[in-house]
Design a protein around this motif. Structure first.
Motif, PDB file in Angstrom:
ATOM      1  N   LYS A  66       0.837  -1.205   0.000  1.00 56.53           N
ATOM      2  CA  LYS A  66       0.000   0.000   0.000  1.00 56.53           C
ATOM      3  C   LYS A  66       0.869   1.252   0.000  1.00 56.53           C
ATOM      4  N   TYR A  67       1.953   1.229   0.761  1.00 58.66           N
ATOM      5  CA  TYR A  67       2.869   2.371   0.828  1.00 58.66           C
ATOM      6  C   TYR A  67       3.539   2.595  -0.528  1.00 58.66           C
ATOM      7  N   ILE A  68       4.013   1.528  -1.142  1.00 56.19           N
ATOM      8  CA  ILE A  68       4.686   1.627  -2.445  1.00 56.19           C
ATOM      9  C   ILE A  68       3.748   2.204  -3.495  1.00 56.19           C
ATOM     10  N   GLU A  69       2.473   1.824  -3.419  1.00 62.28           N
ATOM     11  CA  GLU A  69       1.505   2.248  -4.429  1.00 62.28           C
ATOM     12  C   GLU A  69       1.080   3.705  -4.275  1.00 62.28           C
ATOM     13  N   LEU A  70       1.432   4.342  -3.146  1.00 65.58           N
ATOM     14  CA  LEU A  70       1.076   5.753  -2.975  1.00 65.58           C
ATOM     15  C   LEU A  70       1.872   6.603  -3.954  1.00 65.58           C
ATOM     16  N   SER A  71       1.187   7.382  -4.749  1.00 62.04           N
ATOM     17  CA  SER A  71       1.903   8.312  -5.619  1.00 62.04           C
ATOM     18  C   SER A  71       2.318   9.542  -4.812  1.00 62.04           C
ATOM     19  N   TYR A  72       1.601   9.802  -3.743  1.00 59.74           N
ATOM     20  CA  TYR A  72       1.948  10.837  -2.783  1.00 59.74           C
ATOM     21  C   TYR A  72       1.290  10.439  -1.474  1.00 59.74           C
ATOM     22  N   ALA A  73       1.748  11.034  -0.404  1.00 59.21           N
ATOM     23  CA  ALA A  73       1.148  10.760   0.902  1.00 59.21           C
ATOM     24  C   ALA A  73       0.472  12.022   1.402  1.00 59.21           C
ATOM     25  N   ASP A  74      -0.757  11.876   1.818  1.00 59.35           N
ATOM     26  CA  ASP A  74      -1.410  12.974   2.515  1.00 59.35           C
ATOM     27  C   ASP A  74      -1.528  12.558   3.985  1.00 59.35           C
ATOM     28  N   LEU A  75      -2.026  13.432   4.808  1.00 62.01           N
ATOM     29  CA  LEU A  75      -2.111  13.110   6.234  1.00 62.01           C
ATOM     30  C   LEU A  75      -2.977  11.891   6.485  1.00 62.01           C
ATOM     31  N   HIS A  76      -4.042  11.727   5.714  1.00 66.09           N
ATOM     32  CA  HIS A  76      -4.904  10.552   5.876  1.00 66.09           C
ATOM     33  C   HIS A  76      -4.114   9.275   5.600  1.00 66.09           C
ATOM     34  N   ALA A  77      -3.316   9.268   4.547  1.00 66.11           N
ATOM     35  CA  ALA A  77      -2.529   8.080   4.205  1.00 66.11           C
ATOM     36  C   ALA A  77      -1.515   7.761   5.302  1.00 66.11           C
ATOM     37  N   ILE A  78      -0.903   8.796   5.877  1.00 68.64           N
ATOM     38  CA  ILE A  78       0.072   8.571   6.939  1.00 68.64           C
ATOM     39  C   ILE A  78      -0.614   8.018   8.188  1.00 68.64           C
ATOM     40  N   LEU A  79      -1.755   8.591   8.541  1.00 64.04           N
ATOM     41  CA  LEU A  79      -2.491   8.100   9.710  1.00 64.04           C
ATOM     42  C   LEU A  79      -2.989   6.676   9.489  1.00 64.04           C
ATOM     43  N   ASP A  80      -3.442   6.373   8.291  1.00 63.66           N
ATOM     44  CA  ASP A  80      -3.896   5.023   7.969  1.00 63.66           C
ATOM     45  C   ASP A  80      -2.738   4.033   8.088  1.00 63.66           C
ATOM     46  N   PHE A  81      -1.585   4.396   7.528  1.00 61.95           N
ATOM     47  CA  PHE A  81      -0.407   3.538   7.620  1.00 61.95           C
ATOM     48  C   PHE A  81      -0.043   3.314   9.087  1.00 61.95           C
ATOM     49  N   HIS A  82      -0.027   4.393   9.874  1.00 62.87           N
ATOM     50  CA  HIS A  82       0.335   4.283  11.285  1.00 62.87           C
ATOM     51  C   HIS A  82      -0.630   3.382  12.041  1.00 62.87           C
ATOM     52  N   HIS A  83      -1.913   3.549  11.789  1.00 66.48           N
ATOM     53  CA  HIS A  83      -2.930   2.718  12.453  1.00 66.48           C
ATOM     54  C   HIS A  83      -2.676   1.241  12.157  1.00 66.48           C
ATOM     55  N   HIS A  84      -2.494   0.902  10.893  1.00 69.73           N
ATOM     56  CA  HIS A  84      -2.270  -0.504  10.535  1.00 69.73           C
ATOM     57  C   HIS A  84      -0.926  -1.010  11.053  1.00 69.73           C
ATOM     58  N   PHE A  85       0.079  -0.157  11.030  1.00 70.24           N
ATOM     59  CA  PHE A  85       1.388  -0.532  11.563  1.00 70.24           C
ATOM     60  C   PHE A  85       1.281  -0.878  13.047  1.00 70.24           C
ATOM     61  N   GLU A  86       0.560  -0.045  13.803  1.00 72.86           N
ATOM     62  CA  GLU A  86       0.402  -0.304  15.236  1.00 72.86           C
ATOM     63  C   GLU A  86      -0.374  -1.586  15.494  1.00 72.86           C
ATOM     64  N   LEU A  87      -1.353  -1.905  14.651  1.00 72.00           N
ATOM     65  CA  LEU A  87      -2.103  -3.153  14.820  1.00 72.00           C
ATOM     66  C   LEU A  87      -1.232  -4.375  14.517  1.00 72.00           C
ATOM     67  N   ILE A  88      -0.268  -4.209  13.641  1.00 64.28           N
ATOM     68  CA  ILE A  88       0.663  -5.304  13.351  1.00 64.28           C
ATOM     69  C   ILE A  88       1.724  -5.363  14.449  1.00 64.28           C
ATOM     70  N   HIS A  89       2.251  -4.221  14.859  1.00 63.89           N
ATOM     71  CA  HIS A  89       3.293  -4.126  15.879  1.00 63.89           C
ATOM     72  C   HIS A  89       4.409  -5.128  15.554  1.00 63.89           C
ATOM     73  N   PRO A  90       5.075  -4.923  14.404  1.00 66.22           N
ATOM     74  CA  PRO A  90       5.935  -5.967  13.845  1.00 66.22           C
ATOM     75  C   PRO A  90       7.231  -6.259  14.590  1.00 66.22           C
ATOM     76  N   PHE A  91       7.728  -5.306  15.354  1.00 63.98           N
ATOM     77  CA  PHE A  91       8.998  -5.515  16.030  1.00 63.98           C
ATOM     78  C   PHE A  91       8.764  -5.824  17.505  1.00 63.98           C
ATOM     79  N   GLN A  92       9.718  -6.517  18.094  1.00 64.50           N
ATOM     80  CA  GLN A  92       9.573  -6.881  19.495  1.00 64.50           C
ATOM     81  C   GLN A  92       9.484  -5.646  20.366  1.00 64.50           C
TER      82      GLN A  92
END
Length: 123
Positions: A66-92
């Motif tokens: 989803k990040y790669i496919e962004l032609s640009y990032a707006d605040l909504h895209a950044i907040l959406d990415f952050h929300h999903h990143f936090e739900l994954i919580h990929p690092f220990q």
């Protein structure tokens, strides 16, 4: 012949793990959990349920696509990415610090794509 899209995805995964490694280098977690690696032990983010370790690689691939496919990032895209990143919580550990750093690269897309004065009132 390798798919160029998959090459970009692999590069983004490596950059993501390198960011984490740089942020956590020299901490006690380096010896305890390893750095620059996806989690191997279930973790928590407050009282929010997050992804299990076995789910992380696939979920991160989906998020990075989803990040790669962004032609640009707006605040909504950044907040959406952050929300999903936090739900994954990929690092220990260090997920918040990681996103702060990575989020700055996303903000860079805003400043390169738009006149940032439009975003100041939203902050």
């Amino acid at each position: 012949m390798e798919n160029p899209y998959l090459i970009v995805l692999q590069e983004e995964k490596e950059v993501t793990k390198e960011y984490h490694q740089l942020l956590k280098q020299g901490t006690t977690n380096e010896d305890r959990y390893g750095i620059g690696l996806y989690k191997e032990i279930p973790n928590i983010a407050g009282d929010q349920q997050v992804a299990e370790p076995y789910e992380v690689p696939g979920l991160m691939d989906t998020l990075l696509i989803k990040y790669i496919e962004l032609s640009y990032a707006d605040l909504h895209a950044i907040l959406d990415f952050h929300h999903h990143f936090e739900l994954i919580h990929p690092f220990q550990d260090g997920n918040g610090r990681f996103f702060f750093s990575f989020g700055l690269t996303m903000l860079n897309k805003i400043t390169n794509s738009f006149n940032h004065r439009h975003y100041i009132p939203l902050l």
